[in-house]
Design an enzyme around this catalytic site. Sequence first.
Site, PDB file in Angstrom:
ATOM      1  N   GLU A  66       3.138  17.496  32.486  1.00 26.47           N
ATOM      2  CA  GLU A  66       4.329  17.386  31.640  1.00 26.47           C
ATOM      3  C   GLU A  66       4.070  16.561  30.384  1.00 26.47           C
ATOM      4  O   GLU A  66       4.193  15.345  30.404  1.00 26.47           O
ATOM      5  CB  GLU A  66       5.488  16.745  32.428  1.00 26.47           C
ATOM      6  N   LYS A 121       4.869  21.798  32.250  1.00 31.96           N
ATOM      7  CA  LYS A 121       6.270  21.430  32.017  1.00 31.96           C
ATOM      8  C   LYS A 121       6.399  20.899  30.594  1.00 31.96           C
ATOM      9  O   LYS A 121       6.236  19.712  30.345  1.00 31.96           O
ATOM     10  CB  LYS A 121       6.706  20.376  33.040  1.00 31.96           C
TER      11      LYS A 121
HETATM   12  P1  13P Z   1      15.111  16.113  31.788  1.00 31.74           P
HETATM   13  O1  13P Z   1      15.373  17.548  32.170  1.00 31.74           O
HETATM   14  O2  13P Z   1      16.300  15.228  31.909  1.00 31.74           O
HETATM   15  O3  13P Z   1      14.380  15.991  30.494  1.00 31.74           O
HETATM   16  O4  13P Z   1      14.108  15.539  32.875  1.00 31.74           O
HETATM   17  C1  13P Z   1      13.042  16.280  33.288  1.00 31.74           C
HETATM   18  C2  13P Z   1      12.002  15.369  33.785  1.00 31.74           C
HETATM   19  O5  13P Z   1      11.495  15.545  34.871  1.00 31.74           O
HETATM   20  C3  13P Z   1      11.577  14.261  32.922  1.00 31.74           C
HETATM   21  O6  13P Z   1      10.359  13.773  33.343  1.00 31.74           O
END
Ligand code: 13P
Length: 343
Positions: free
Chosen positions: A179, A221
């Site tokens: 991510e 992600k």
């Molecule tokens: P948000 O969808 O609130 O951005 O959070 C996703 C997430 O896992 C952040 O690390």
Amino acid sequence: MASASLEGTAVALVAPGRGILAADESHATIGRRFDALGIANSAENRRRYRQLLFTTKGIGDFISGVILFDETIRQTADDGRSFTEVLASAGVIAGIKVDRGSKPLAGAPGEQVTEGLDELRERLAEYKTLGARFAKWRAVITLGEDGRTPTRRGLEANAHALARYAALCQEAGIVPIVEPEVLMDGSHSIERCFDVTEATLYTVFQALREQGVSLEGVLLKPSMVLPGTTAPRRAAVADVAQATVRCLLRTVPAAVPGIVFLSGGQADELATAHLDAMNRLPGPRPWPLSFSYARALQASPLKAWGGDPARVADAQRAFYHRARCNSAARSGAYTPELERSAA
Ligand code: 13P
């Protein structure tokens, strides 16, 4: 090559019509959300709140996996079952956040790097025994107002940590969700967000290769390509969808089994509309586009609950509705009628 089980888990997490709930807020993060509604940030309130989400009837129709926090993966429901058992019985795969948050990057003002590699091998082994089959590590990329950040050094430090984490996960038989979040904060244009997201993803995939990570056994992600929250020029839903898919097509290898967006502070309905618009674009695309939202799935149920045991059913209805709308967005089938159907 990723093992069959890594690849199988990754593919299951992006099964048609289903996506991921991120419920892995740290104590500090969930504390901010609770505070805003006057809910005490106790372990018991966090347990009751997560129980409400995980026991929502029918949620396995729309949710393939849930990312848990260290405390949550050790907690149990009122009936004594562990949360991982509760999720498994609903056909939902348990995941775990393993990063330890971001800290200022030395010598790089305004930039951050994510920590958490220390003892990660041992922590992953324990999380596996607790039932986790996938993991998450979030890197934070900030766009400076002066246009000078992120620097190459900042991008490389974050990509390197993400790749080291991903390699350790695969060694443990756990699917890493990679991510890299380009933050929405700031007044930057959608074009600048595009350029920074492209450079970020390019750097991340280069690092994954260098660390021997098997692309068939990861999920990406990313954030969507958006103008900054205070940008004077807003972007239409169709423009966000086009820019985001174009950026991903340039940077994400076809071997990756799926892309699961974060919501990043977008309003619930907008996060759904953006995903829907991407899935309406003419294909072909090499990977399914899905969701791994925290705020965009939880804002409405959290507000509906407000810490009140008498409002659990209302909160579950709100959560079910958002999950259903995002499930529809996976195939470009989200409509105003569906959005209104909750009322
Ligand atoms: P948000 O969808 O609130 O951005 O959070 C996703 C997430 O896992 C952040 O690390």
